[in-house]
Motif scaffolding. Structure first.
Motif, short mmCIF file in Angstrom:
data_model
loop_
_atom_site.label_atom_id
_atom_site.label_comp_id
_atom_site.label_asym_id
_atom_site.label_seq_id
_atom_site.Cartn_x
_atom_site.Cartn_y
_atom_site.Cartn_z
N LEU A 25 -42.87 25.03 27.77
CA LEU A 25 -43.04 25.06 29.21
C LEU A 25 -42.25 26.19 29.84
CD1 LEU A 25 -42.82 21.96 31.50
CD2 LEU A 25 -41.41 23.94 31.98
N PRO A 176 -41.54 28.88 36.86
CA PRO A 176 -42.90 28.45 36.52
C PRO A 176 -43.31 27.20 37.30
CG PRO A 176 -41.61 28.89 34.55
CD PRO A 176 -40.66 28.89 35.70
N THR A 177 -44.60 27.07 37.55
CA THR A 177 -45.13 25.93 38.30
C THR A 177 -44.81 24.61 37.62
OG1 THR A 177 -46.96 27.29 39.12
CG2 THR A 177 -47.22 24.90 39.26
N ASP A 178 -44.88 24.58 36.29
CA ASP A 178 -44.61 23.33 35.57
C ASP A 178 -43.17 22.86 35.79
OD1 ASP A 178 -47.14 23.09 34.62
OD2 ASP A 178 -46.75 24.08 32.71
N VAL A 179 -42.26 23.80 35.95
CA VAL A 179 -40.87 23.43 36.21
C VAL A 179 -40.76 22.78 37.58
CG1 VAL A 179 -38.56 24.33 36.64
CG2 VAL A 179 -39.90 25.21 34.73
N THR A 180 -41.39 23.37 38.58
CA THR A 180 -41.32 22.81 39.93
C THR A 180 -41.98 21.44 39.98
OG1 THR A 180 -43.36 23.94 40.62
CG2 THR A 180 -41.30 25.11 40.94
N ASN A 181 -43.04 21.23 39.20
CA ASN A 181 -43.70 19.93 39.17
C ASN A 181 -42.77 18.86 38.59
OD1 ASN A 181 -46.05 20.91 40.30
ND2 ASN A 181 -47.09 21.21 38.33
N SER A 182 -42.05 19.21 37.52
CA SER A 182 -41.13 18.25 36.90
C SER A 182 -40.06 17.80 37.88
CB SER A 182 -40.47 18.87 35.66
OG SER A 182 -41.42 19.19 34.67
N VAL A 251 -39.60 21.14 28.22
CA VAL A 251 -41.00 20.79 28.35
C VAL A 251 -41.16 19.76 29.47
CG1 VAL A 251 -41.58 21.22 25.93
CG2 VAL A 251 -40.80 18.95 26.62
N ASP A 252 -42.38 19.57 29.91
CA ASP A 252 -42.69 18.52 30.87
C ASP A 252 -43.40 17.42 30.10
OD1 ASP A 252 -43.26 16.93 33.00
OD2 ASP A 252 -44.77 18.25 33.88
N ASP A 260 -37.10 16.94 27.98
CA ASP A 260 -37.96 16.69 29.13
C ASP A 260 -37.25 17.07 30.42
OD1 ASP A 260 -40.03 15.70 30.76
OD2 ASP A 260 -39.06 13.73 30.86
N GLN A 262 -38.11 16.54 33.47
CA GLN A 262 -38.07 15.47 34.47
C GLN A 262 -36.90 14.53 34.21
OE1 GLN A 262 -41.76 13.44 35.76
NE2 GLN A 262 -40.70 11.52 35.32
#
Length: 311
Positions: A25, A176-182, A251-252, A260, A262
């Motif tokens: 991620l 990265p977008t996935d980081v902000t989502n987590s 990773v998410d 993880d 999150q």
């Protein structure tokens, strides 16, 4: 143009390898992600300390003292480093520190670096201290079973003021977008059990909570140590800094050998809100955080935030 069969076969193999080994991620710009292994951890020195006890001298004890001092277990007097604090001699102060550590983590309290104590110390963890009793007496250390039976707070119980219940958070440009989502999901979880609301702002400098990935010595006096060891750290209210170690594999979700975002973000946001570490293994505020798993808030975490903010 018709491709040669051998070329098509090679191309198919490359595509298959990519599908079987997706990119992580997040990869820090200056430091590639690496899988955590015990061999790559800065905790390797523990392997030589099995069975060491008061009165012995062994290579690695000085590193053990540094570890226990960092996490709040070594007893200081008037902030002066005691004799034998930086050498490889197993002294009274180290024995007391190990007993305090064993007590906090519900191990046999014998002051010896036995196999269970080493196993407890070895995995990756948060870099925030477990105990804040650095200037307390021998007797108070022995009362840790009462003091650390559940959630704890930072010294003085710092908290966000009553007028500050809407907190903004941000990342440096390029996250990265996935980081902000987590992190978004982690803030939503805390919002569901606390009086706080969280919202993203693009203005990193003005955000209440500043979240970034850092490497090694990054200027806050608490350097990271590469893959394994310390995963992240955060500061008590109302500092707002939250740092992840950029040398880890993030990773998410749940991936063996990776951490993880999150789960670790949920833990570190607990520090940002004012919670210390819990010795309840079911709590997200438990200091050791394994790879390949996702945790949610436990009842101890919820009790802690309610006790701190009295709601």
């Amino acid at each position: 143009m018709i491709m040669e069969p051998k070329f098509l076969h090679l191309l198919s193999c490359i595509l298959l390898l990519f599908l079987l080994n997706p990119l992580p991620l997040f990869t820090h710009a200056n430091s590639p992600n690496q899988l955590y292994t015990q061999e790559s951890s800065g905790m390797d020195f523990l392997k030589t300390l099995v069975g060491t006890r008061k009165g012995t001298t062994s290579k690695g004890i000085s590193q053990l003292k540094k570890y226990l001092s960092h996490f709040g277990y070594m007893n200081h007097k008037n902030n002066i480093i005691l004799a034998h604090q930086t050498d490889d001699f197993f002294d009274d102060n180290l024995e007391l520190a190990i007993k305090s550590y064993q007590t906090f983590f519900k191990l046999e309290v014998n002051g010896i670096m036995d196999a269970n104590t080493i196993t407890q110390m070895s995995p990756p963890r948060c870099g925030v201290p477990d105990s804040f009793n650095l200037n307390r007496s021998h007797e108070l250390y022995l009362r840790i079973p009462t003091l650390a039976s559940h959630y704890i707070f930072f010294p003085g119980e710092p908290k966000w003021p009553p007028t500050k219940r809407s907190l903004t958070y941000s990342f440096p440009s390029g996250a990265p977008t996935d980081v902000t989502n987590s992190i978004l999901h982690a803030t939503q979880i805390w919002a569901s059990v606390s009086p706080f609301t969280f919202s993203y702002t693009p203005d990193y400098d003005q955000a209440d909570i500043k979240i970034s990935f850092q490497n090694r010595d990054h200027g806050d006096g608490n350097p990271f140590d590469g893959p394994g060891g310390i995963l992240a750290h955060a500061y008590a209210p109302s500092d707002g800094r939250l740092h992840f170690d950029g040398d880890e594999r993030w990773v998410d979700g749940v991936t063996p050998g990776a951490f993880d975002l999150q789960t670790v973000g949920l833990h570190e946001l607990g520090h940002v809100l004012g919670l210390g570490h819990s010795n309840d293994t079911g709590a997200v505020m438990y200091p050791y955080i394994g790879d390949g798993l996702r945790k949610v808030l436990g009842q101890d975490d919820i009790n802690g935030i309610k006790a701190l903010y009295q709601f």
